[in-house]
Design a protein around this motif. Sequence first.
Motif, short mmCIF file in Angstrom:
data_model
loop_
_atom_site.label_atom_id
_atom_site.label_comp_id
_atom_site.label_asym_id
_atom_site.label_seq_id
_atom_site.Cartn_x
_atom_site.Cartn_y
_atom_site.Cartn_z
N LEU A 53 -51.57 -8.73 -4.97
CA LEU A 53 -52.90 -9.12 -4.52
C LEU A 53 -53.59 -10.03 -5.54
CD1 LEU A 53 -55.24 -8.75 -2.46
CD2 LEU A 53 -56.00 -6.86 -3.90
N LEU A 54 -53.50 -9.69 -6.82
CA LEU A 54 -54.12 -10.51 -7.86
C LEU A 54 -53.45 -11.88 -7.99
CD1 LEU A 54 -54.83 -7.84 -10.62
CD2 LEU A 54 -56.47 -8.97 -9.12
N VAL A 55 -52.15 -11.94 -7.81
CA VAL A 55 -51.45 -13.23 -7.85
C VAL A 55 -51.90 -14.10 -6.68
CG1 VAL A 55 -49.19 -14.32 -7.55
CG2 VAL A 55 -49.48 -12.44 -9.17
N ILE A 56 -52.01 -13.52 -5.50
CA ILE A 56 -52.47 -14.27 -4.33
C ILE A 56 -53.90 -14.77 -4.54
CG2 ILE A 56 -53.09 -14.05 -1.89
CD1 ILE A 56 -50.65 -12.18 -1.61
N LEU A 57 -54.77 -13.93 -5.07
CA LEU A 57 -56.15 -14.34 -5.34
C LEU A 57 -56.21 -15.45 -6.39
CD1 LEU A 57 -58.05 -10.94 -5.30
CD2 LEU A 57 -58.16 -12.77 -3.61
N LEU A 58 -55.37 -15.38 -7.41
CA LEU A 58 -55.33 -16.42 -8.44
C LEU A 58 -54.92 -17.76 -7.85
CD1 LEU A 58 -55.44 -17.32 -11.43
CD2 LEU A 58 -53.04 -16.67 -11.56
N TYR A 59 -53.86 -17.76 -7.04
CA TYR A 59 -53.41 -19.01 -6.44
C TYR A 59 -54.43 -19.54 -5.42
CZ TYR A 59 -48.89 -19.14 -8.68
OH TYR A 59 -47.90 -19.23 -9.60
N TYR A 65 -45.85 1.90 -6.16
CA TYR A 65 -46.21 1.02 -5.04
C TYR A 65 -47.61 0.42 -5.22
CZ TYR A 65 -42.14 2.30 -2.27
OH TYR A 65 -40.86 2.47 -1.80
N ALA A 66 -48.55 1.19 -5.70
CA ALA A 66 -49.91 0.70 -5.92
C ALA A 66 -49.92 -0.39 -6.99
CB ALA A 66 -50.83 1.84 -6.31
N TYR A 67 -49.12 -0.22 -8.04
CA TYR A 67 -49.04 -1.22 -9.10
C TYR A 67 -48.55 -2.55 -8.55
CZ TYR A 67 -47.23 -3.68 -13.17
OH TYR A 67 -46.96 -4.63 -14.11
N TRP A 68 -47.47 -2.52 -7.78
CA TRP A 68 -46.92 -3.78 -7.23
C TRP A 68 -47.85 -4.39 -6.19
CZ3 TRP A 68 -43.76 -6.48 -9.80
CH2 TRP A 68 -42.86 -5.86 -10.66
#
Length: 72
Positions: free
Chosen positions: A20-26, A12-15
């Motif tokens: 979170l990183l995908v949202i920050l990138l976008y 769960y922490a991995y996903w």
Amino acid sequence: MEYETIKVIQGYAYWFITLLLVILLYAYIYHLYRSQKTGKIDYEKYARLALDDALDDRLIEKRKNKDEEKEN
């Protein structure tokens, strides 16, 4: 804590971190696009910085001196 519980928490922490990183990138890409579109910052002139790095090349933008800021 049992091994299986740790593996579930790790999954769960991995996903969560990946999402979170995908949202920050976008969000960062959107910020760059919006800043360029409104004319706040022109990032295309910074793209040539690596190519135009000789001493006799023109400056990307002029620097403001602290003395000039105090006078204005």
